[in-house]
Design an enzyme around this catalytic site. Structure first.
Site, PDB file in Angstrom:
ATOM      1  N   GLU A  52      -4.112  94.604 -61.764  1.00  0.00           N
ATOM      2  CA  GLU A  52      -5.335  95.024 -62.357  1.00  0.00           C
ATOM      3  C   GLU A  52      -6.214  95.846 -61.100  1.00  0.00           C
ATOM      4  O   GLU A  52      -6.231  95.284 -60.087  1.00  0.00           O
ATOM      5  CB  GLU A  52      -6.527  94.130 -63.095  1.00  0.00           C
ATOM      6  CG  GLU A  52      -7.908  94.784 -63.411  1.00  0.00           C
ATOM      7  CD  GLU A  52      -8.594  93.913 -64.545  1.00  0.00           C
ATOM      8  OE1 GLU A  52      -7.993  93.131 -64.758  1.00  0.00           O
ATOM      9  OE2 GLU A  52      -9.643  94.559 -64.832  1.00  0.00           O
ATOM     10  N   GLU A  80      -9.421  94.806 -55.523  1.00  0.00           N
ATOM     11  CA  GLU A  80     -10.905  95.240 -55.699  1.00  0.00           C
ATOM     12  C   GLU A  80     -11.332  94.850 -54.331  1.00  0.00           C
ATOM     13  O   GLU A  80     -11.458  94.130 -53.645  1.00  0.00           O
ATOM     14  CB  GLU A  80     -11.631  94.126 -56.561  1.00  0.00           C
ATOM     15  CG  GLU A  80     -13.095  94.258 -56.717  1.00  0.00           C
ATOM     16  CD  GLU A  80     -13.584  95.772 -57.168  1.00  0.00           C
ATOM     17  OE1 GLU A  80     -13.419  96.084 -58.214  1.00  0.00           O
ATOM     18  OE2 GLU A  80     -13.998  96.341 -56.214  1.00  0.00           O
ATOM     19  N   ASP A  86      -8.180  98.891 -50.998  1.00  0.00           N
ATOM     20  CA  ASP A  86      -7.720 100.153 -51.792  1.00  0.00           C
ATOM     21  C   ASP A  86      -6.655  99.810 -52.572  1.00  0.00           C
ATOM     22  O   ASP A  86      -5.684  99.640 -51.719  1.00  0.00           O
ATOM     23  CB  ASP A  86      -7.955 101.250 -50.981  1.00  0.00           C
ATOM     24  CG  ASP A  86      -7.768 102.686 -51.590  1.00  0.00           C
ATOM     25  OD1 ASP A  86      -6.740 102.605 -52.408  1.00  0.00           O
ATOM     26  OD2 ASP A  86      -8.761 103.387 -51.377  1.00  0.00           O
ATOM     27  N   ASP A  94     -14.340 104.392 -61.622  1.00  0.00           N
ATOM     28  CA  ASP A  94     -15.458 105.217 -61.125  1.00  0.00           C
ATOM     29  C   ASP A  94     -15.177 106.652 -61.564  1.00  0.00           C
ATOM     30  O   ASP A  94     -14.393 107.124 -61.310  1.00  0.00           O
ATOM     31  CB  ASP A  94     -15.545 105.232 -59.457  1.00  0.00           C
ATOM     32  CG  ASP A  94     -16.010 103.796 -58.999  1.00  0.00           C
ATOM     33  OD1 ASP A  94     -16.897 103.108 -59.836  1.00  0.00           O
ATOM     34  OD2 ASP A  94     -15.673 103.374 -57.986  1.00  0.00           O
ATOM     35  N   LYS A 125     -19.308 114.352 -60.596  1.00  0.00           N
ATOM     36  CA  LYS A 125     -19.753 115.833 -59.867  1.00  0.00           C
ATOM     37  C   LYS A 125     -18.433 116.461 -59.539  1.00  0.00           C
ATOM     38  O   LYS A 125     -17.432 115.886 -59.292  1.00  0.00           O
ATOM     39  CB  LYS A 125     -20.381 115.814 -58.709  1.00  0.00           C
ATOM     40  CG  LYS A 125     -21.964 115.383 -58.682  1.00  0.00           C
ATOM     41  CD  LYS A 125     -22.696 115.274 -57.384  1.00  0.00           C
ATOM     42  CE  LYS A 125     -24.122 115.063 -57.674  1.00  0.00           C
ATOM     43  NZ  LYS A 125     -24.601 114.409 -56.654  1.00  0.00           N
ATOM     44  N   ASP A 172     -15.798 105.295 -70.369  1.00  0.00           N
ATOM     45  CA  ASP A 172     -17.022 105.554 -71.263  1.00  0.00           C
ATOM     46  C   ASP A 172     -17.442 106.937 -70.737  1.00  0.00           C
ATOM     47  O   ASP A 172     -18.291 107.287 -71.446  1.00  0.00           O
ATOM     48  CB  ASP A 172     -17.971 104.370 -71.038  1.00  0.00           C
ATOM     49  CG  ASP A 172     -18.563 104.150 -69.826  1.00  0.00           C
ATOM     50  OD1 ASP A 172     -18.078 104.626 -68.920  1.00  0.00           O
ATOM     51  OD2 ASP A 172     -19.625 103.591 -69.578  1.00  0.00           O
ATOM     52  N   THR A 216     -15.064  94.045 -70.522  1.00  0.00           N
ATOM     53  CA  THR A 216     -15.411  93.848 -69.091  1.00  0.00           C
ATOM     54  C   THR A 216     -17.210  94.407 -69.291  1.00  0.00           C
ATOM     55  O   THR A 216     -17.657  94.901 -70.400  1.00  0.00           O
ATOM     56  CB  THR A 216     -14.753  94.797 -68.229  1.00  0.00           C
ATOM     57  OG1 THR A 216     -15.233  96.358 -68.638  1.00  0.00           O
ATOM     58  CG2 THR A 216     -13.346  94.809 -68.084  1.00  0.00           C
ATOM     59  N   ARG A 217     -17.637  93.865 -68.227  1.00  0.00           N
ATOM     60  CA  ARG A 217     -19.119  94.401 -67.917  1.00  0.00           C
ATOM     61  C   ARG A 217     -19.402  95.814 -68.041  1.00  0.00           C
ATOM     62  O   ARG A 217     -20.228  96.141 -68.594  1.00  0.00           O
ATOM     63  CB  ARG A 217     -19.406  94.067 -66.450  1.00  0.00           C
ATOM     64  CG  ARG A 217     -20.678  94.017 -65.938  1.00  0.00           C
ATOM     65  CD  ARG A 217     -20.866  93.192 -64.918  1.00  0.00           C
ATOM     66  NE  ARG A 217     -20.281  91.959 -64.815  1.00  0.00           N
ATOM     67  CZ  ARG A 217     -20.793  90.738 -64.335  1.00  0.00           C
ATOM     68  NH1 ARG A 217     -21.964  90.824 -63.310  1.00  0.00           N
ATOM     69  NH2 ARG A 217     -20.135  89.570 -64.623  1.00  0.00           N
ATOM     70  N   GLU A 273     -17.721  97.906 -69.826  1.00  0.00           N
ATOM     71  CA  GLU A 273     -17.764  98.268 -71.269  1.00  0.00           C
ATOM     72  C   GLU A 273     -18.979  98.054 -71.940  1.00  0.00           C
ATOM     73  O   GLU A 273     -19.532  98.962 -72.511  1.00  0.00           O
ATOM     74  CB  GLU A 273     -16.600  97.416 -71.902  1.00  0.00           C
ATOM     75  CG  GLU A 273     -16.481  97.980 -73.449  1.00  0.00           C
ATOM     76  CD  GLU A 273     -15.561  96.984 -74.184  1.00  0.00           C
ATOM     77  OE1 GLU A 273     -14.572  96.556 -73.731  1.00  0.00           O
ATOM     78  OE2 GLU A 273     -15.975  96.732 -75.202  1.00  0.00           O
TER      79      GLU A 273
HETATM   80  C1  SAM Z   1     -17.208 101.058 -62.372  1.00  0.00           C
HETATM   81  S1  SAM Z   1     -16.429  99.514 -61.864  1.00  0.00           S
HETATM   82  C2  SAM Z   1     -15.599  98.806 -63.042  1.00  0.00           C
HETATM   83  C3  SAM Z   1     -15.186  97.503 -62.753  1.00  0.00           C
HETATM   84  C4  SAM Z   1     -14.337  96.709 -63.967  1.00  0.00           C
HETATM   85  N1  SAM Z   1     -13.124  97.452 -63.949  1.00  0.00           N
HETATM   86  C5  SAM Z   1     -15.200  96.720 -65.347  1.00  0.00           C
HETATM   87  O1  SAM Z   1     -14.625  97.289 -66.169  1.00  0.00           O
HETATM   88  O2  SAM Z   1     -15.894  96.238 -65.285  1.00  0.00           O
HETATM   89  C6  SAM Z   1     -14.952 100.391 -60.791  1.00  0.00           C
HETATM   90  C7  SAM Z   1     -14.123  99.366 -59.740  1.00  0.00           C
HETATM   91  O3  SAM Z   1     -13.419  99.986 -59.051  1.00  0.00           O
HETATM   92  C8  SAM Z   1     -13.177  99.897 -57.820  1.00  0.00           C
HETATM   93  N2  SAM Z   1     -12.621 100.739 -57.084  1.00  0.00           N
HETATM   94  C9  SAM Z   1     -12.794 101.893 -56.584  1.00  0.00           C
HETATM   95  N3  SAM Z   1     -11.892 102.431 -55.977  1.00  0.00           N
HETATM   96  C10 SAM Z   1     -10.833 101.570 -55.991  1.00  0.00           C
HETATM   97  C11 SAM Z   1      -9.524 101.654 -55.442  1.00  0.00           C
HETATM   98  N4  SAM Z   1      -9.239 102.896 -54.884  1.00  0.00           N
HETATM   99  N5  SAM Z   1      -8.913 100.482 -55.476  1.00  0.00           N
HETATM  100  C12 SAM Z   1      -9.354  99.536 -56.009  1.00  0.00           C
HETATM  101  N6  SAM Z   1     -10.551  99.429 -56.615  1.00  0.00           N
HETATM  102  C13 SAM Z   1     -11.273 100.366 -56.629  1.00  0.00           C
HETATM  103  C14 SAM Z   1     -14.748  99.553 -57.396  1.00  0.00           C
HETATM  104  O4  SAM Z   1     -15.096  98.620 -56.170  1.00  0.00           O
HETATM  105  C15 SAM Z   1     -15.606  99.081 -58.653  1.00  0.00           C
HETATM  106  O5  SAM Z   1     -15.589  97.672 -58.579  1.00  0.00           O
END
Ligand code: SAM
Length: 210
Positions: A32, A57, A84, A106, A110, A142, A180-181, A183
């Site tokens: 994941e 994460e 990363d 994310d 933009k 979303d 998930t949160r 969602e």
């Molecule tokens: C919008 S959140 C969604 C979190 C979770 N998947 C959920 O659905 O609730 C996006 C997550 O991706 C992580 N993230 C962003 N770029 C990443 C990367 N290159 N590798 C791993 N995680 C990353 C961020 O730290 C963040 O916690």
């Protein structure tokens, strides 16, 4: 935590055999990317004790939340990369991951930031390398524009086929796919999520028309 943490820099490119990270034999390894607070990962790890899970994460508060779940539920099938995902993908062995999840990444809305989106030709090629033939890659968003972007990139990628056959397949979250949160946040804000599942095709498999 050190026992659970995987540090990509400890491995040369393509050398990490993830099954070896677990103390008991696992029937597969599921990855994941960007697990956030880890609710999907923890629920999956509970539901599939015979599968090894790697969660990636960089957000340390999310890692801490997942660790509480791991501890409270005695999950010994979870390993964590606090970095990363690109670094992890580089060090993973070819054909070593059996299922992958990218949930509500994310959206970088933009236009000038679109290139920062996880989905793009480089990461799609990296995922194609590490996923076994037939592996499913589940993703959700979303964000309407990111949904279009995901579909544009994934349906034109030669290594993946979209598994949806009818609208319910992408509008309704499958029962074996924990929420998930992000969602919940999207639904509360009036942004209905989409659930996209792709299959890693074999090199000689003919791709269905998108
Ligand atoms: C919008 S959140 C969604 C979190 C979770 N998947 C959920 O659905 O609730 C996006 C997550 O991706 C992580 N993230 C962003 N770029 C990443 C990367 N290159 N590798 C791993 N995680 C990353 C961020 O730290 C963040 O916690």
């Amino acid at each position: 935590m050190p026992r659970l943490q995987v540090i990509p820099a400890d491995y040369a490119n393509g050398t990490l055999e993830p099954r070896g990270l677990f103390e008991t034999a696992v029937r597969g390894v599921w990855l994941e990317i960007g697990f956030g607070a880890g609710e999907h990962l923890a629920a999956m790890a509970k539901a599939h004790p015979d599968v090894g899970f790697i969660g990636c994460e960089p957000f340390i508060n999310g890692v801490a939340r997942l660790l509480v779940e791991v501890e409270q539920n005695g999950l010994d099938n979870v390993r964590i990369v606090v970095d990363d995902a690109g670094l992890l993908l580089d060090c993973l062995a070819t054909d070593s991951i059996d299922r992958a999840f990218l949930l509500f990444p994310d959206p970088w809305p933009k236009r000038r930031h679109n290139k920062r989106r996880f989905i793009g030709p480089n990461n799609i090629a990296a995922m194609a390398r590490v996923l076994v033939t037939g592996a499913h890659w589940r993703m959700a968003t979303d964000h309407r524009d990111y949904c279009r972007w995901m579909l544009d990139h994934m349906t034109t990628a030669p290594d993946f086929g979209w598994l949806a056959r009818r609208p319910g397949d992408w509008r309704i979250r499958p029962e074996d796919w924990p929420p998930t949160r992000y969602e919940s946040k999207g639904i509360e804000a009036g942004r209905p999520p989409v659930f996209l599942s792709f299959e890693r095709l074999s090199p000689n498999q003919v791709k269905d028309a998108p």
